[in-house]
Design an enzyme around this catalytic site. Structure first.
Site, mmCIF file in Angstrom:
data_model
loop_
_atom_site.group_PDB
_atom_site.id
_atom_site.type_symbol
_atom_site.label_atom_id
_atom_site.label_comp_id
_atom_site.label_asym_id
_atom_site.label_seq_id
_atom_site.Cartn_x
_atom_site.Cartn_y
_atom_site.Cartn_z
ATOM 1 N N CYS A 11 0.828 -1.203 0.000
ATOM 2 C CA CYS A 11 0.000 0.000 0.000
ATOM 3 C C CYS A 11 0.862 1.252 0.000
ATOM 4 O O CYS A 11 0.442 2.308 -0.488
ATOM 5 C CB CYS A 11 -0.947 0.004 1.198
ATOM 6 N N HIS B 231 -1.724 1.339 7.361
ATOM 7 C CA HIS B 231 -2.186 1.268 5.972
ATOM 8 C C HIS B 231 -2.150 2.665 5.377
ATOM 9 O O HIS B 231 -2.527 3.649 6.029
ATOM 10 C CB HIS B 231 -3.604 0.701 5.917
#
Length: 482
Positions: free
Chosen positions: A47, A417
């Site tokens: 990510c 994230h």
């Protein structure tokens, strides 16, 4: 009758299958019609890479620079298919993410970027936690390495470059004077994130200023100052904290040593005079694309890493004029001051004629009225334009930037994230065209977002692009044609 219904059902099924093959699934057609962009496949903790690529793809100046940077590869002969360039790989990905190239799928695979970085001796594991800001510097430094590896002499098969008058002149110079021509101008050009910092040192005792030192930067890494109760943290506070002056003790001052030597008798040994200097950073060269990194890493008293979750307010538009370094004006002597006082009949006049304040005086005068990027977002028009007429003090900013993307990190220092807010690609290909539609992207998930949601996020990376006036655009176009 049953047989007729069966035939009709078969025809309907065949028609539906044909529509699917020719035009793809309905969801894909809706995605393109609504102006969304492709997502990126998560290859296992990638990510950090996906969020950075989405942010870079929202900077058209960077994509344009990559197109110009890779133009020479189209004319190379006998190029090995196995050899890969980072610039070409990055360009294809960013063009697809900005919808300049129509992708075959809704979700793209960016593993090719990791593979080409391994060729550049960067071993980035997709199964470990990585940082988007670190990857940004890996990309920019690798692009600089690729540029520096280019040949200094124009290739004989590069007919297009050899036809340029400046190249012909360089080849003639090489033959007649026996010296190699300098690097071609397109390889000299830095990427649009390249900027320069200035470091200014002034002695507190004699006010002597040391020579200004310059250093390069690809991103501004700003620390977040301590929060004050009841006072929101803003990007202005971080920028002011970045350039705030600091005292440096026990520094040898050549000027103080010289003054001391002039006041002593011949033959006496003089020790270097050490004083306290005031050091200040400013921006000597502002880039076309400005990447701002907010340092959210802090350390506890026990030495363990902690993440700072404070919200730092930022705006859609950012004015950088007051942080630009300007060459200091020569300090007049006492005789000059006396002569000036005799010539001027009263303050604000010269030779009895009223004069306008200097640019420096105007800048310092507006410093108390505006802070960098402090023009309220409530005055920003929904169309994305900047209503300068509403701000007399902001009437003519030279270094005005528009927000293009925001990278956000959710989680703590050990796991988390990355997601990205970015502008949707504009429908028009005009250089002045900018979309006002914002998108929220988490790997392969893409949805629309509002500007208010973007400005409310806890930013980690901010991508701004400089806004040029129509006059500046015309000047840049003329220079490009020349």
């Amino acid at each position: 009758a049953m047989r007729s219904w069966g035939v009709l059902g078969g025809l309907a099924a065949a028609l539906a299958a044909g529509v699917y093959v020719l035009w793809g699934p309905i969801a894909q057609r809706k995605r393109r019609r609504r102006g969304l962009v492709p997502g990126l496949l998560n290859l296992g903790n990638t990510c950090f890479m996906n969020s950075l690529l989405q942010g870079l793809s929202s900077c058209p100046s960077f994509i344009k620079w990559l197109e110009e940077f890779t133009a020479q590869y189209k004319t190379e002969q006998n190029q090995s298919a196995e050899h890969q360039y980072l610039s070409l790989t990055l360009l294809h990905l960013l063009r697809a993410l900005s919808c300049q190239e129509v992708p075959e799928d809704d979700v793209l695979d960016a593993s090719c970027l990791l593979e080409v970085l391994r060729i550049y001796r960067w071993q980035i594991s997709s199964f470990e936690e990585q940082d988007a800001h670190e990857l940004f510097h890996v990309l920019t430094s690798s692009l600089e390495d690729e540029r520096d590896r280019q040949p200094r002499v124009t290739h004989l098969f590069d007919v297009h470059s050899l036809e340029q008058p400046e190249i012909i002149q360089k080849q003639i110079t090489c033959r007649t004077r026996g010296s190699l021509p300098p690097v071609s101008s397109r390889w000299k050009s830095q990427h649009p994130f390249h900027g320069r910092l200035t470091s200014n040192m002034v002695c507190k005792h004699c006010e002597h200023q040391s020579p200004v030192r310059y250093d390069t930067f690809d991103s501004l890494s700003l620390s977040i100052p301590a929060a004050v109760w009841g006072r929101p943290l803003t990007l202005d506070h971080c920028l002011h904290h970045f350039i705030s002056s600091e005292s440096v003790k026990d520094v040898v001052c050549d000027n103080c040593t010289k003054i001391q030597a002039e006041g002593t008798l011949n033959g006496q040994s003089i020790e270097n005079q050490r004083t306290t200097f005031v050091k200040q950073l400013k921006l000597g060269k502002l880039p076309q694309c400005l990447c701002i990194h907010l340092q959210r890493l802090s350390w506890s008293n026990q030495g363990t890493p902690l993440k700072r979750h404070e919200h730092v307010q930022f705006n859609e538009f950012l004015i950088m004029d007051i942080y630009k370094y300007h060459v200091p004006v020569h300090k007049p002597s006492q005789n000059d001051l006396n002569q000036k006082n005799s010539e001027e009949t009263k303050p604000g006049t010269k030779d009895g004629i009223a004069v306008k304040p200097s640019d420096a005086e105007q800048t310092h005068g507006t410093k108390s009225l505006i802070m960098n990027g402090a023009c309220s977002t409530s005055f920003l028009m929904s169309s994305g334009t900047f209503p300068l007429a509403a701000f007399p003090e902001c009437s003519s900013p030279v270094y005005l930037y528009r927000l293009m993307a925001v990278v956000v990190h959710h989680g703590d220092m050990h796991s988390g994230h990355f997601v990205t807010y970015r502008r949707s690609p504009p429908s028009s290909k005009s250089a002045l065209s900018v979309s006002n539609q914002w998108l929220w992207i988490s790997d392969d998930t893409v949805r629309k977002a509002s500007l208010q949601e973007v400005l409310s996020s806890s930013a980690y990376l901010l991508f701004y692009e400089r806004v040029h006036s129509k006059v500046q655009h015309q000047h840049l176009e003329l220079r490009a044609e020349e």
